[in-house]
Enzyme design. Structure first.
Site, PDB file in Angstrom:
ATOM      1  CG  ASN A 189       3.529  10.373   7.757  1.00 39.53           C
ATOM      2  OD1 ASN A 189       4.471  10.827   8.324  1.00 39.53           O
ATOM      3  ND2 ASN A 189       3.837   9.395   6.968  1.00 39.53           N
ATOM      4  CB  THR A 190      -2.630   9.866  10.862  1.00 40.83           C
ATOM      5  OG1 THR A 190      -2.506   9.567   9.409  1.00 40.83           O
ATOM      6  CG2 THR A 190      -4.021  10.103  11.480  1.00 40.83           C
TER       7      THR A 190
ATOM      8  CB  SER B 281       7.208  -3.015   9.988  1.00 39.93           C
ATOM      9  OG  SER B 281       8.399  -2.305   9.220  1.00 39.93           O
ATOM     10  CG  ASN B 282       3.434   1.925   7.765  1.00 49.08           C
ATOM     11  OD1 ASN B 282       4.051   2.684   7.068  1.00 49.08           O
ATOM     12  ND2 ASN B 282       2.094   2.010   7.909  1.00 49.08           N
TER      13      ASN B 282
ATOM     14  CG  ASN C 289       5.495   8.740   2.973  1.00 52.11           C
ATOM     15  OD1 ASN C 289       4.429   9.284   3.455  1.00 52.11           O
ATOM     16  ND2 ASN C 289       6.085   7.654   3.286  1.00 52.11           N
TER      17      ASN C 289
ATOM     18  CG  PHE D  86      -3.805   8.152   6.275  1.00 53.26           C
ATOM     19  CD1 PHE D  86      -2.860   7.286   5.737  1.00 53.26           C
ATOM     20  CD2 PHE D  86      -4.266   7.554   7.456  1.00 53.26           C
ATOM     21  CE1 PHE D  86      -2.532   6.048   6.522  1.00 53.26           C
ATOM     22  CE2 PHE D  86      -4.125   6.373   8.136  1.00 53.26           C
ATOM     23  CZ  PHE D  86      -3.102   5.451   7.709  1.00 53.26           C
TER      24      PHE D  86
ATOM     25  CE  LYS E 262       2.381  -1.369   5.875  1.00 55.03           C
ATOM     26  NZ  LYS E 262       2.266  -0.977   4.493  1.00 55.03           N
TER      27      LYS E 262
ATOM     28  CG  PHE F 281       2.778   2.583  -6.573  1.00 52.56           C
ATOM     29  CD1 PHE F 281       3.700   3.582  -6.905  1.00 52.56           C
ATOM     30  CD2 PHE F 281       1.901   1.820  -7.691  1.00 52.56           C
ATOM     31  CE1 PHE F 281       3.922   3.899  -8.276  1.00 52.56           C
ATOM     32  CE2 PHE F 281       2.055   2.486  -8.740  1.00 52.56           C
ATOM     33  CZ  PHE F 281       3.031   3.261  -9.077  1.00 52.56           C
TER      34      PHE F 281
ATOM     35  CB  ALA G 131      -0.922   0.110   1.082  1.00 51.34           C
TER      36      ALA G 131
ATOM     37  CB  SER H 279       1.778   1.056  11.411  1.00 53.28           C
ATOM     38  OG  SER H 279       1.207   0.474  10.216  1.00 53.28           O
ATOM     39  CB  SER H 280       0.541   5.943   8.687  1.00 49.50           C
ATOM     40  OG  SER H 280       1.093   7.036   8.276  1.00 49.50           O
TER      41      SER H 280
END
Length: 396
Positions: free
Chosen positions: A212-213, A280-281, A139, A143, A252, A92, A90, A209-210
């Site tokens: 960036n949120t 992992s992320n 990056n 989201f 994830k 891309f 995920a 697990s991002s």
């Protein structure tokens, strides 16, 4: 005729000749030609390159590899059949705009997203930074998503295409869900995404697990994760499914986990009946020489080659902690068949990549599959499944 016009005509003639040659070339040549464009794309900023790559894929400009995969790469995980274990991670194809093209490149499976219930722009630009010397990217997209309704339209179009030409679906399709930044109820967001898009997926992914949120990774705590999984899984199980039943549900997770974090995640996954983990992320750490580059000062998640060792170590830990009872997807820093093989030996049943694909282009996919088949044969494995966890005999 002016010199400028002569140059333009020569350029057009060269492009036309290249296009004509491309149209009749064998698939390996097409893959190399498509990958030859990557250095030109890197002259642009990273996000613009990403957008152009998605547009090219959506317009059908990428090669299509119809060759069968080696039998040793065929595998079955979560009750799903994969012609090879190499998938597109995920990130891309966030909005399911290029599923057909990605399947056509020969990936064994494709994962789209992360998709939020409502459209949101993500973080301000610039938000993607390359470290080409290390084949790495940082990056902080946050989201950015067209939202569940728009993605549902894309997935419906994909399903109609498969009905007309079943052979274009090379492998399973995963749908990865995220939460809206402004949402106060993360579980409700995941349930909305599942309700709207779940019937279009072969497997489902809850992304907690991002980096960036804000607050997202706190959902990996034992109490929070258990409540989240129970609510999402309950929503899934109450939906109406076909004879095959509901799609598998995966979580994830991040690579930046303490030992208690990993123990908690493993315990919740096993107790709550999660079908698998993606490990992992991206990482918020800047390991090794990464810290020496200017881009390392940017906030965001690091992906690419520098993430490989860290993510593989966490993968092995999760394989131990789950006793090999839970299928794992190894993700993070994979750029070769040998890398994929190391993930498999560390406990992964499937492997995903993204950043290496962004650097190397389409030719990477058949290369990774070929190298992985060679690794399996070299060590006497007749299948991917035989090699899963081979470096952890105490678990097997």
């Amino acid at each position: 005729m002016s010199a400028l016009k002569r140059v333009a005509l020569l350029g057009a003639a060269a492009a036309g000749g290249a296009a004509a040659f491309y149209s009749v070339a064998d698939v390996d040549t097409q893959m190399r030609m498509a990958s030859g464009v990557m250095p030109l794309l890197r002259l642009l900023d990273a996000e613009t390159s990403h957008v152009l790559a998605i547009q090219a894929a959506a317009r059908g400009w990428l090669p299509r590899d119809t060759r069968p995969d080696p039998p040793s790469l065929h595998t079955k995980v979560f009750g799903l059949s994969f012609s090879n274990p190499i998938g597109l991670a995920a990130g891309f194809d966030k909005n399911a705009e290029a599923v057909e093209a990605m399947m056509g490149l020969g990936f064994g499976f494709v994962e789209v997203g992360s998709i939020t219930p409502k459209p949101q722009p993500g973080n301000p630009t610039p938000r993607v930074f390359r470290i080409p010397e290390l084949k790495a990217v940082i990056n902080r997209y946050g989201f950015n998503s067209l939202g569940a309704d728009a993605v549902q339209d894309q997935l419906l179009a994909w399903e109609r295409a498969v009905e007309k030409e079943p052979g274009i679906k090379r492998g399973p399709l995963g749908v990865n869900f995220g939460k809206n930044k402004s949402s106060k109820d993360a579980a409700q967001d995941y349930c909305i995404g599942l309700t709207r898009l779940g019937t279009h997926a072969d497997y489902l992914v809850v992304n907690v697990s991002s980096p960036n949120t804000p607050g997202l990774r706190s959902l990996q705590g034992r109490k929070e994760l258990e409540a989240l999984v129970k609510q999402v899984k309950g929503t899934r199980d109450r939906m109406v499914w076909g004879p095959g039943g509901p799609p598998p549900l995966l979580i994830k997770v991040a690579p930046d986990l303490s030992e208690p974090d990993k123990q908690d995640i493993a315990a919740v996954a096993l107790a709550c009946g999660v079908d698998g983990l993606i490990v992992s992320n991206t990482t918020i750490q800047r390991p090794g020489v990464v810290a020496e580059f200017a881009a390392a000062q940017e906030a965001g998640g690091l992906s690419g080659a520098p993430l490989f060792e860290m993510s593989t170590a966490v993968l092995a830990d999760m394989y131990r902690l789950t006793g090999g009872r839970l299928p794992l997807v190894g993700c993070g820093g994979v750029s070769s068949g040998e890398d994929a093989y190391r993930k498999i030996r560390a406990g992964a049943s499937l492997v995903q990549l993204y950043t290496a694909f962004a650097y190397e282009g389409p030719a990477l996919i058949p290369q990774v599959k070929r190298e992985l088949a060679e690794c399996l044969a070299r060590d006497g494995f007749s299948s991917v499944a035989e090699a899963v966890g081979a470096d952890l005999p105490e678990v097997r």
